[in-house]
Enzyme design. Structure first.
Site, short mmCIF file in Angstrom:
data_model
loop_
_atom_site.label_atom_id
_atom_site.label_comp_id
_atom_site.label_asym_id
_atom_site.label_seq_id
_atom_site.Cartn_x
_atom_site.Cartn_y
_atom_site.Cartn_z
N CYS A 107 0.83 -1.20 0.00
CA CYS A 107 0.00 0.00 0.00
C CYS A 107 0.87 1.26 0.00
CB CYS A 107 -0.98 -0.02 1.17
SG CYS A 107 -2.27 1.22 1.05
N ASP B 135 -3.45 1.15 10.16
CA ASP B 135 -4.60 2.05 10.34
C ASP B 135 -5.05 2.04 11.79
OD1 ASP B 135 -4.69 1.59 7.32
OD2 ASP B 135 -6.12 3.20 7.69
C1 RUB Z 1 -3.79 3.22 3.63
C2 RUB Z 1 -3.10 2.18 4.43
C3 RUB Z 1 -1.80 2.57 5.09
C4 RUB Z 1 -2.12 3.04 6.51
C5 RUB Z 1 -0.92 3.69 7.18
O1 RUB Z 1 -5.09 2.83 3.24
O2 RUB Z 1 -3.56 1.08 4.62
O3 RUB Z 1 -0.93 1.49 5.15
O4 RUB Z 1 -3.18 3.97 6.49
O5 RUB Z 1 -0.58 4.86 6.48
P1 RUB Z 1 -6.00 3.86 2.40
P2 RUB Z 1 0.22 6.05 7.18
O6 RUB Z 1 -5.25 4.22 1.16
O7 RUB Z 1 -7.24 3.08 2.14
O8 RUB Z 1 -6.25 5.05 3.27
O9 RUB Z 1 1.47 5.45 7.72
O10 RUB Z 1 0.48 7.03 6.07
O11 RUB Z 1 -0.65 6.62 8.26
#
Ligand code: RUB
Length: 306
Positions: free
Chosen positions: A129, A198
């Protein structure tokens, strides 16, 4: 930007990623407090609660959104009594929101520094991701000359992996884009998997982009360490009290056009839960912890909601 605009941006994913949505929500509430025109403190409080509820409806899984809102609206959850004026409340909300934003910025720097120490010289790492926290670790480790190559999954259906590979390529970090189903094919070449989160439940389960749990399973089988990079505002206070993390189901059209598949049921859960036994460490701004120690941060934000 207004609360409406930020809420729309989060729902449509033009603002995405657990930390970014929390920061955008906190920033929108600060702005709303600055712009509020009335002079009745109770009405002001109700107005801020309404704005917060609107932001909370945007995406259900990332607890960072709830925690960012809780941190910013802490003054209205506290013992305000009838003593507060609009000005007192405005000042307190602005201070609380700005402190949350400042801490979030500093957290990422500490996570990058701590996490980079856990990457071995000459490493090939995999990420999934598009996580700012995970990429901060990878970029810092690259700066220290420790990373040879990054493998990034496409992350269907939304393909956040494209954002990841573009960002890494811009920084001249050697990067290979793979489809999600190629993870096991490549896993033996990896020295570590680095992902974000998340939500982290009080039992240490990591809720992140769907597919994370499969990668962790493959990594476990191949004895490749799984490092989760996450600010402490990703720990869920509600799970301490038995709440289950809601897994967001997004529009089916993100997977395929349902009209082209008559008679076919389609499912689009966008997050999954990785059990703590498949996570080696969680890298937070307050140090590197075992997932089994998650409860110590889970209680910090309280469970108040507007
Ligand atoms: C984003 C996702 C990321 C986490 C952590 O999912 O799964 O791995 O949110 O991100 P989506 P961060 O694209 O559906 O929001 O470290 O930037 O908080």
């Amino acid at each position: 930007m207004t609360v409406e605009a930020i809420a729309e941006g989060i729902s449509s994913m033009s603002i995405r990623g657990a930390a970014r949505i929390a920061e955008a929500a906190a920033g929108a509430l600060v702005q709303e407090a600055k712009n509020y025109k009335g002079d009745n403190a109770l009405e002001f409080e109700e107005h801020m609660r309404k704005c917060a509820r609107k932001l909370l409806q945007t995406r259900p899984t990332a607890v960072s959104l709830k925690n960012g809102i809780r941190a910013t609206l802490k003054p209205i959850f506290g013992p305000m009594g009838g003593e507060w004026t609009v000005e007192d409340l405005r000042k307190a909300i602005i201070e609380a929101g700005e402190a949350f934003l400042e801490n979030a910025k500093r957290a990422l720097e500490s996570i990058a520094e701590y996490g980079s120490k856990r990457i071995k010289q000459g490493s090939v790492v995999m990420t999934h991701c598009n996580s700012n926290a995970a990429l901060s670790v990878i970029e810092k480790a690259f700066e220290k000359g420790k990373i040879e190559r990054v493998f990034a999954t496409e992350s269907r259906p939304w393909r956040q992996g494209h954002l990841t590979v573009r960002r890494l390529a811009l920084k001249k970090i050697p990067v290979t884009l793979i489809v999600d189903s190629a993870v096991r094919h490549f896993i033996n070449e990896m020295d570590a998997v680095v992902v974000g989160a998340d939500t982290i439940a009080s039992n240490g389960a990591v809720i992140n982009k769907v597919g994370t749990s499969q990668i962790a399973l493959c990594a476990n089988e191949a004895r490749v360490p799984v490092l989760v990079a996450a600010e402490t505002f990703k720990f869920s206070p509600g799970t301490l009290e038995g709440e289950l993390v809601e897994i967001e189901e997004r529009d089916l059209g993100e997977v395929v056009d349902p009209k082209e598949f008559p008679g076919v049921d389609i499912a689009n859960p966008v997050f999954d839960a990785t059990p703590p036994d498949y996570v080696d460490v969680i890298i937070t701004e307050r140090g590197i912890i075992s997932p089994h120690a998650a409860y110590q941060f889970a209680a910090e934000f309280g469970t108040d909601l507007p």
